[in-house]
Scaffold this motif. Structure first.
Motif, PDB file in Angstrom:
ATOM      1  N   LYS A 129      29.064  46.750 -21.362  1.00  0.00           N
ATOM      2  CA  LYS A 129      29.590  46.292 -22.651  1.00  0.00           C
ATOM      3  C   LYS A 129      30.858  45.457 -22.463  1.00  0.00           C
ATOM      4  CE  LYS A 129      27.819  50.071 -25.532  1.00  0.00           C
ATOM      5  NZ  LYS A 129      28.204  51.222 -26.404  1.00  0.00           N
ATOM      6  N   VAL A 130      31.701  45.868 -21.511  1.00  0.00           N
ATOM      7  CA  VAL A 130      32.923  45.095 -21.239  1.00  0.00           C
ATOM      8  C   VAL A 130      32.568  43.706 -20.730  1.00  0.00           C
ATOM      9  CG1 VAL A 130      34.986  44.949 -19.796  1.00  0.00           C
ATOM     10  CG2 VAL A 130      34.330  47.138 -20.818  1.00  0.00           C
ATOM     11  N   ARG A 131      31.622  43.644 -19.783  1.00  0.00           N
ATOM     12  CA  ARG A 131      31.232  42.338 -19.238  1.00  0.00           C
ATOM     13  C   ARG A 131      30.614  41.456 -20.332  1.00  0.00           C
ATOM     14  NH1 ARG A 131      34.024  44.512 -16.347  1.00  0.00           N
ATOM     15  NH2 ARG A 131      33.750  45.057 -14.132  1.00  0.00           N
ATOM     16  N   THR A 132      29.802  42.073 -21.185  1.00  0.00           N
ATOM     17  CA  THR A 132      29.177  41.311 -22.274  1.00  0.00           C
ATOM     18  C   THR A 132      30.226  40.810 -23.260  1.00  0.00           C
ATOM     19  OG1 THR A 132      27.154  42.631 -22.076  1.00  0.00           O
ATOM     20  CG2 THR A 132      27.470  41.401 -24.117  1.00  0.00           C
ATOM     21  N   ALA A 133      31.199  41.660 -23.568  1.00  0.00           N
ATOM     22  CA  ALA A 133      32.252  41.257 -24.501  1.00  0.00           C
ATOM     23  C   ALA A 133      33.112  40.145 -23.908  1.00  0.00           C
ATOM     24  CB  ALA A 133      33.109  42.467 -24.868  1.00  0.00           C
ATOM     25  N   GLU A 134      33.383  40.210 -22.609  1.00  0.00           N
ATOM     26  CA  GLU A 134      34.156  39.144 -21.959  1.00  0.00           C
ATOM     27  C   GLU A 134      33.402  37.813 -22.017  1.00  0.00           C
ATOM     28  OE1 GLU A 134      36.597  41.809 -18.618  1.00  0.00           O
ATOM     29  OE2 GLU A 134      34.755  40.729 -18.085  1.00  0.00           O
ATOM     30  N   ALA A 135      32.096  37.864 -21.768  1.00  0.00           N
ATOM     31  CA  ALA A 135      31.289  36.639 -21.840  1.00  0.00           C
ATOM     32  C   ALA A 135      31.252  36.091 -23.263  1.00  0.00           C
ATOM     33  CB  ALA A 135      29.877  36.920 -21.336  1.00  0.00           C
ATOM     34  N   ALA A 136      31.156  37.003 -24.247  1.00  0.00           N
ATOM     35  CA  ALA A 136      31.131  36.563 -25.646  1.00  0.00           C
ATOM     36  C   ALA A 136      32.445  35.889 -26.027  1.00  0.00           C
ATOM     37  CB  ALA A 136      30.847  37.753 -26.558  1.00  0.00           C
ATOM     38  N   LEU A 137      33.564  36.410 -25.505  1.00  0.00           N
ATOM     39  CA  LEU A 137      34.858  35.792 -25.798  1.00  0.00           C
ATOM     40  C   LEU A 137      34.950  34.400 -25.173  1.00  0.00           C
ATOM     41  CD1 LEU A 137      37.684  35.896 -26.966  1.00  0.00           C
ATOM     42  CD2 LEU A 137      38.442  37.095 -24.890  1.00  0.00           C
ATOM     43  N   LYS A 138      34.484  34.263 -23.938  1.00  0.00           N
ATOM     44  CA  LYS A 138      34.496  32.942 -23.302  1.00  0.00           C
ATOM     45  C   LYS A 138      33.643  31.951 -24.088  1.00  0.00           C
ATOM     46  CE  LYS A 138      35.362  34.455 -18.543  1.00  0.00           C
ATOM     47  NZ  LYS A 138      34.821  34.495 -17.148  1.00  0.00           N
ATOM     48  N   ARG A 139      32.481  32.420 -24.554  1.00  0.00           N
ATOM     49  CA  ARG A 139      31.610  31.540 -25.335  1.00  0.00           C
ATOM     50  C   ARG A 139      32.277  31.141 -26.652  1.00  0.00           C
ATOM     51  NH1 ARG A 139      27.553  34.424 -24.987  1.00  0.00           N
ATOM     52  NH2 ARG A 139      27.732  35.601 -26.936  1.00  0.00           N
ATOM     53  N   ALA A 140      32.961  32.088 -27.283  1.00  0.00           N
ATOM     54  CA  ALA A 140      33.649  31.782 -28.539  1.00  0.00           C
ATOM     55  C   ALA A 140      34.786  30.789 -28.320  1.00  0.00           C
ATOM     56  CB  ALA A 140      34.175  33.073 -29.164  1.00  0.00           C
ATOM     57  N   LEU A 141      35.512  30.947 -27.208  1.00  0.00           N
ATOM     58  CA  LEU A 141      36.586  30.000 -26.900  1.00  0.00           C
ATOM     59  C   LEU A 141      36.024  28.596 -26.648  1.00  0.00           C
ATOM     60  CD1 LEU A 141      38.784  32.232 -24.554  1.00  0.00           C
ATOM     61  CD2 LEU A 141      39.369  31.464 -26.863  1.00  0.00           C
ATOM     62  N   ALA A 142      34.889  28.536 -25.945  1.00  0.00           N
ATOM     63  CA  ALA A 142      34.262  27.233 -25.694  1.00  0.00           C
ATOM     64  C   ALA A 142      33.785  26.597 -26.997  1.00  0.00           C
ATOM     65  CB  ALA A 142      33.094  27.401 -24.725  1.00  0.00           C
ATOM     66  N   ASP A 143      33.219  27.425 -27.891  1.00  0.00           N
ATOM     67  CA  ASP A 143      32.783  26.895 -29.188  1.00  0.00           C
ATOM     68  C   ASP A 143      33.974  26.366 -29.984  1.00  0.00           C
ATOM     69  OD1 ASP A 143      30.195  27.554 -28.577  1.00  0.00           O
ATOM     70  OD2 ASP A 143      30.203  29.451 -29.695  1.00  0.00           O
ATOM     71  N   ARG A 144      35.121  27.050 -29.877  1.00  0.00           N
ATOM     72  CA  ARG A 144      36.324  26.581 -30.564  1.00  0.00           C
ATOM     73  C   ARG A 144      36.781  25.238 -30.000  1.00  0.00           C
ATOM     74  NH1 ARG A 144      41.536  28.741 -30.021  1.00  0.00           N
ATOM     75  NH2 ARG A 144      41.130  28.538 -27.777  1.00  0.00           N
ATOM     76  N   ASP A 145      36.695  25.081 -28.661  1.00  0.00           N
ATOM     77  CA  ASP A 145      37.077  23.805 -28.046  1.00  0.00           C
ATOM     78  C   ASP A 145      36.172  22.671 -28.524  1.00  0.00           C
ATOM     79  OD1 ASP A 145      39.058  25.132 -26.695  1.00  0.00           O
ATOM     80  OD2 ASP A 145      37.923  25.325 -24.820  1.00  0.00           O
ATOM     81  N   VAL A 146      34.869  22.957 -28.607  1.00  0.00           N
ATOM     82  CA  VAL A 146      33.930  21.938 -29.098  1.00  0.00           C
ATOM     83  C   VAL A 146      34.236  21.587 -30.547  1.00  0.00           C
ATOM     84  CG1 VAL A 146      31.508  21.465 -29.621  1.00  0.00           C
ATOM     85  CG2 VAL A 146      32.120  22.586 -27.476  1.00  0.00           C
ATOM     86  N   ALA A 147      34.546  22.605 -31.351  1.00  0.00           N
ATOM     87  CA  ALA A 147      34.870  22.357 -32.760  1.00  0.00           C
ATOM     88  C   ALA A 147      36.137  21.513 -32.889  1.00  0.00           C
ATOM     89  CB  ALA A 147      35.036  23.681 -33.498  1.00  0.00           C
ATOM     90  N   GLN A 148      37.116  21.747 -32.012  1.00  0.00           N
ATOM     91  CA  GLN A 148      38.331  20.935 -32.036  1.00  0.00           C
ATOM     92  C   GLN A 148      38.033  19.490 -31.645  1.00  0.00           C
ATOM     93  OE1 GLN A 148      40.933  23.154 -29.425  1.00  0.00           O
ATOM     94  NE2 GLN A 148      41.895  24.248 -31.130  1.00  0.00           N
ATOM     95  N   ILE A 149      37.170  19.314 -30.630  1.00  0.00           N
ATOM     96  CA  ILE A 149      36.787  17.956 -30.231  1.00  0.00           C
ATOM     97  C   ILE A 149      36.071  17.247 -31.376  1.00  0.00           C
ATOM     98  CG2 ILE A 149      35.309  16.624 -28.683  1.00  0.00           C
ATOM     99  CD1 ILE A 149      35.869  18.716 -26.527  1.00  0.00           C
ATOM    100  N   ASP A 150      35.132  17.958 -32.028  1.00  0.00           N
ATOM    101  CA  ASP A 150      34.425  17.364 -33.158  1.00  0.00           C
ATOM    102  C   ASP A 150      35.393  17.008 -34.280  1.00  0.00           C
ATOM    103  OD1 ASP A 150      32.077  17.623 -31.795  1.00  0.00           O
ATOM    104  OD2 ASP A 150      31.383  19.401 -32.881  1.00  0.00           O
ATOM    105  N   MET A 151      36.405  17.846 -34.459  1.00  0.00           N
ATOM    106  CA  MET A 151      37.409  17.571 -35.489  1.00  0.00           C
ATOM    107  C   MET A 151      38.160  16.281 -35.164  1.00  0.00           C
ATOM    108  SD  MET A 151      38.619  18.794 -38.307  1.00  0.00           S
ATOM    109  CE  MET A 151      40.078  18.627 -39.338  1.00  0.00           C
TER     110      MET A 151
END
Length: 298
Positions: A129-151
């Motif tokens: 669960k810890v490893r999955t949560a860490e991966a989910a956080l990395k994915r969310a951070l990457a999605d935020r970066d993409v959203a900032q680029i799109d902005m």
């Protein structure tokens, strides 16, 4: 002998005129060979095709056709509210992912504290669960970066200084991904390209001075040879499916010289001359002179 003198006396003017005409023709021919020229020249420039990689409704058009712009100037604004909402959704996903990671780490620390009281299988599940949560956080951070680029990409800016052309956009239009919104003529790349017959290339060298005359103008532009094309298309040869060359079995008794593009750098432009890409130019290559000497005269 007397007859010859009489004949020469009667036709001296005619013979003299023929001799002068012959001398002038030879001089012009020598000048033509020594100073190659062509009327097949054009003003050229690089054109930036302004487009977008996100697409969306156009909310603002901040320039008009034929307007001069500078690098970084804002040209078009796309649908910002949609991108703002996407960025907020990405930030919320990061908050959720961090909460899930904190919870998984607490469970992992509890397992370590209880040690043998926790089943091995349950402990391994908590580690996963810890490893999955860490991966989910990395994915969310990457999605935020993409959203900032799109902005950021909702603001389409000029990448070079030049003139806007072929603009036909209005607020409310939809600009699709990869579709050209307008053309931006790069003012820093204006040049002249002359197409010289291959028989004249031996008299053309990089650095040679050039006199350029635009159709409709009185004053000439001063420039020099910047480069000579390395290749042109061969219309007598093609490739077949098995990669073997296919050569047309034709031969013309009259063989026309190929024309080779020669790029000319513009050194001096007379006042009032309008350098518009596509204008017709006559180019004359002058006798070779070191470029440093040309610079002193300019």
């Amino acid at each position: 002998m007397k007859f010859l003198l009489t004949f020469l006396g009667r036709h001296a003017l005619t013979l003299g005129s023929v001799a002068i005409a012959t001398a002038v023709a030879l001089h012009l021919w020598e000048s033509h060979q020594r100073m190659p020229w062509t009327r097949d020249g054009h003003v050229r420039t690089d054109v930036v095709r302004v487009s977008t990689d996100i697409g969306g409704l156009i909310t603002q058009v901040l320039v008009h056709d034929n307007q001069v712009v500078h690098p970084g100037q804002l040209l078009i604004v796309l649908d910002r509210p949609r991108r703002v909402a996407a960025l907020e959704r990405a930030e919320a996903a990061i908050t959720e992912a961090r909460a899930q990671l904190d919870l998984a780490r607490k469970e992992e620390r509890r397992d370590l504290a209880l040690r043998d009281l926790v089943a091995t299988e349950a402990h391994e599940q908590n580690i996963a669960k810890v490893r999955t949560a860490e991966a989910a956080l990395k994915r969310a951070l990457a999605d935020r970066d993409v959203a900032q680029i799109d902005m950021q990409r909702t603001e389409i800016r000029a990448t070079v200084g030049g003139t806007v052309t072929n603009l036909d956009l209005h607020p409310g239009d939809y600009l699709a991904v990869g579709v050209q919104a307008m053309a931006l003529v790069d003012a820093e790349t204006l040049r002249v390209e002359g197409y010289f017959e291959e028989t004249k290339l031996r008299s053309v060298s990089i650095g040679d001075r050039a006199r350029i005359h635009l159709m409709g103008d009185d004053a000439d532009i001063v420039g020099h040879v910047e480069s000579i094309a390395a290749a042109i298309a061969d219309d007598q040869r093609d490739n077949t499916g098995n990669l073997l060359p296919k050569v047309a079995p034709t031969f013309s008794w009259v063989r026309l010289a190929q024309r080779i593009p020669v790029r000319l750098h513009i050194d001096r432009v007379p006042a009032g001359t309008k350098l518009i890409a596509g204008r017709t130019a006559t180019v004359e290559i002058l006798p070779s002179t070191p470029l440093s000497v040309v610079g002193r005269h300019l």
